[in-house]
Design an enzyme around this catalytic site. Sequence first.
Site, mmCIF file in Angstrom:
data_model
loop_
_atom_site.group_PDB
_atom_site.id
_atom_site.type_symbol
_atom_site.label_atom_id
_atom_site.label_comp_id
_atom_site.label_asym_id
_atom_site.label_seq_id
_atom_site.Cartn_x
_atom_site.Cartn_y
_atom_site.Cartn_z
ATOM 1 C CD GLU A 187 -2.964 -1.036 2.345
ATOM 2 O OE1 GLU A 187 -2.878 -0.091 3.160
ATOM 3 O OE2 GLU A 187 -3.852 -1.897 2.396
ATOM 4 N NE ARG A 222 -3.068 2.513 4.611
ATOM 5 C CZ ARG A 222 -3.217 2.079 5.858
ATOM 6 N NH1 ARG A 222 -2.647 2.702 6.856
ATOM 7 N NH2 ARG A 222 -3.939 1.019 6.112
ATOM 8 C CB THR A 265 -0.955 0.429 8.983
ATOM 9 O OG1 THR A 265 -2.069 1.244 9.367
ATOM 10 C CG2 THR A 265 -1.045 -0.918 9.680
ATOM 11 C CB THR A 290 -6.959 3.539 15.773
ATOM 12 O OG1 THR A 290 -7.906 3.022 14.860
ATOM 13 C CG2 THR A 290 -6.922 2.682 17.029
ATOM 14 C CG ASN A 314 -13.899 1.673 13.918
ATOM 15 O OD1 ASN A 314 -12.859 1.574 13.297
ATOM 16 N ND2 ASN A 314 -14.259 0.793 14.841
ATOM 17 C CG ASP A 342 -15.333 -0.223 10.482
ATOM 18 O OD1 ASP A 342 -14.554 0.321 11.288
ATOM 19 O OD2 ASP A 342 -14.944 -0.921 9.520
ATOM 20 C CE LYS A 352 -13.570 2.165 6.565
ATOM 21 N NZ LYS A 352 -13.598 1.438 7.859
ATOM 22 C CG ASN A 373 -10.449 1.839 3.259
ATOM 23 O OD1 ASN A 373 -9.339 1.984 3.749
ATOM 24 N ND2 ASN A 373 -11.405 1.145 3.856
ATOM 25 C CB VAL A 423 -6.662 -11.930 -8.184
ATOM 26 C CG1 VAL A 423 -6.957 -11.355 -9.555
ATOM 27 C CG2 VAL A 423 -5.247 -12.450 -8.110
HETATM 28 CA CA CA Z 1 -12.312 0.319 11.420
#
Ligand code: CA
Length: 600
Positions: free
Chosen positions: A68, A121, A165, A239, A259, A304, A331, A391, A571
């Site tokens: 990512e 990322r 991340t 977070t 969330n 979420d 989102k 996202n 995929v």
């Molecule tokens: Ca989440």
Amino acid sequence: MRLKLTALVLLSIGSLSAQRRPGEEWLTYGLTSGETRYSPLNQINTSNVSKLTQLWSYDLGSGGGNQEATPLVWNGTIYGITNWSVVFAVDARTGKQRWRWDPEVNQAAVRSKICCGVVNRGIALFQGMVIAPIIDGRLEALDATTGKVIWESRVAYPQDYYTITMAPRIAKGKVIIGVSGSEYPVRGFFDAYDAATGRRAWRFYTIPGDPSKPFEHPALKKAAETWSGDWWKLGGGGTVWDGMAYDPDADLIYIGTGNGGPWPEELRKSKGKDNLYVCSVLAVKPDTGDLQWYFQMVPGDSWDYDSVQQLMLADLTIRGQRRKVIMQANKNGFYYVLDRVSGAFISGQPFAKVTWAKGLNEATGRPIVNPEAHYGAETVNLSPSAGGAHNWSPMSFNPATGLIYIPTTSASSFNFAVDYNFTYKPGQSNLGIVRNTGGGGGGQNATPDTTAGAAANAPSTAASKTPPSPPAIGPAPVEGQRGILLAWDPVTQKERWRAPGGGGIGGGTVSTAGNLVLQVIPDGRLVAYSADKGEKLLDVQTGLTGGMGPPITYLIDGKQYVSLMGGTGRVIPRDGAPPSNPTDAAPALPKLLTYALGEN
Ligand code: CA
């Protein structure tokens, strides 16, 4: 004498940067601190982008899955990081490795502590150092020339179910970094570290802790009034795992928060309460971490709807007035435009299918939530899904067209029902929703489980009737088209053009002064469109099998390049095409690929 000295200083700075104008190198995650991903380069443009050919590739090594990360380019070198946080430096002209550094994450021990996918990322650059976030909670500064460790800091521990991340960013000599993990019981926060030494300068908890103890900062007192029960025992969520921007003039950094945890407000004993600061944008002072303003996109989140997506800064003329704005394609399906100095709501409209809310209050931006969306034991089907209308895939802005290019999941939905038998299970997802309700599942934060997400969006089978859903708003989805690239006018809040392919996960973009939008498609393609009209000008298969990071572009020795990292993730079939069979070909290895104009 004084004049001479000044001239010398200018010369010595000039000699370092004489060859390079802004935008020729890619020095920070979003290209600029406003995170526009707009490149001023135009050597590759609408007239020749069809001649883009692969120049070299670099094997990213073990650790397949989704790549990512956005690689960075400085001083003729590409710096990158893999999903397992291995950092590398390669010669940008040839792809020859300069160095490689493996943080030797204890993968077997850490894996079960990672809530939402082994991903990363990106990195940051600061004064000859690469700042690398390690998935197990470390932050490392490496010498950009040698790859040797200069300092190490501990942000969080994996045994507490925290992971890192997001790409760190630099603001006023500080490294800003947050933690992932809201599907596990964690308390969200983000930190600032002195970039020179690695010493922590401040921490901002996004969720109030045990109210019998002192609040870590004054903003948490206000937040605690919006919670009830024993929320702190399960952390509360919030977070910080993706979007951040920095405005040096406003002296503010902007951070998006995730969330609420567990997902249903009812299980947080918070029915009807806002639960600050989940699903919000926070504007804080880089020196102190003091909160200047906040805007909560999703009060009392139960769906979420992490609001961590890319935060983009731009100056737009809205109703005849020049406004300094911050924008987010959330989102939750709404595109938000806020005043970034005051935090005031300017506008927000759905850019994908939305059923959880009727719209946003025109004055405040607060969502007008459909009553059915406050679900209980009865399953309700809501759009967007937990994977989101948008996202982590980077969008981009082109000032010449005034458009935002949003990798969008145009129509998605998810089945929600409260699990009233919910009990806290250590070391597991604690979502608090009933599974297997005729198409539910999926929807984690860092890399939502796209297989389950796809199932949630598939037409229901004979065995399972689609649960009721509130009326839809937003642009009408095109039949058979799920992932799209949406060219969105942020002033009028209207779609200008769309193209099939991509989606909120894995369809990242860059826009350029060559009137181009370059996009990766999760099935392994690199495509290009004219930025103004959306005409497709390039469509090449990279040979990777998915897990695509966003493309970047840069100029070295007068030549423009395009690079991207791709993995061996699941995929995802091209829209309308039959699912590809992974056994058809030998599995591809994750790679860093570089493209340039060919001769043909
Ligand atoms: Ca989440």
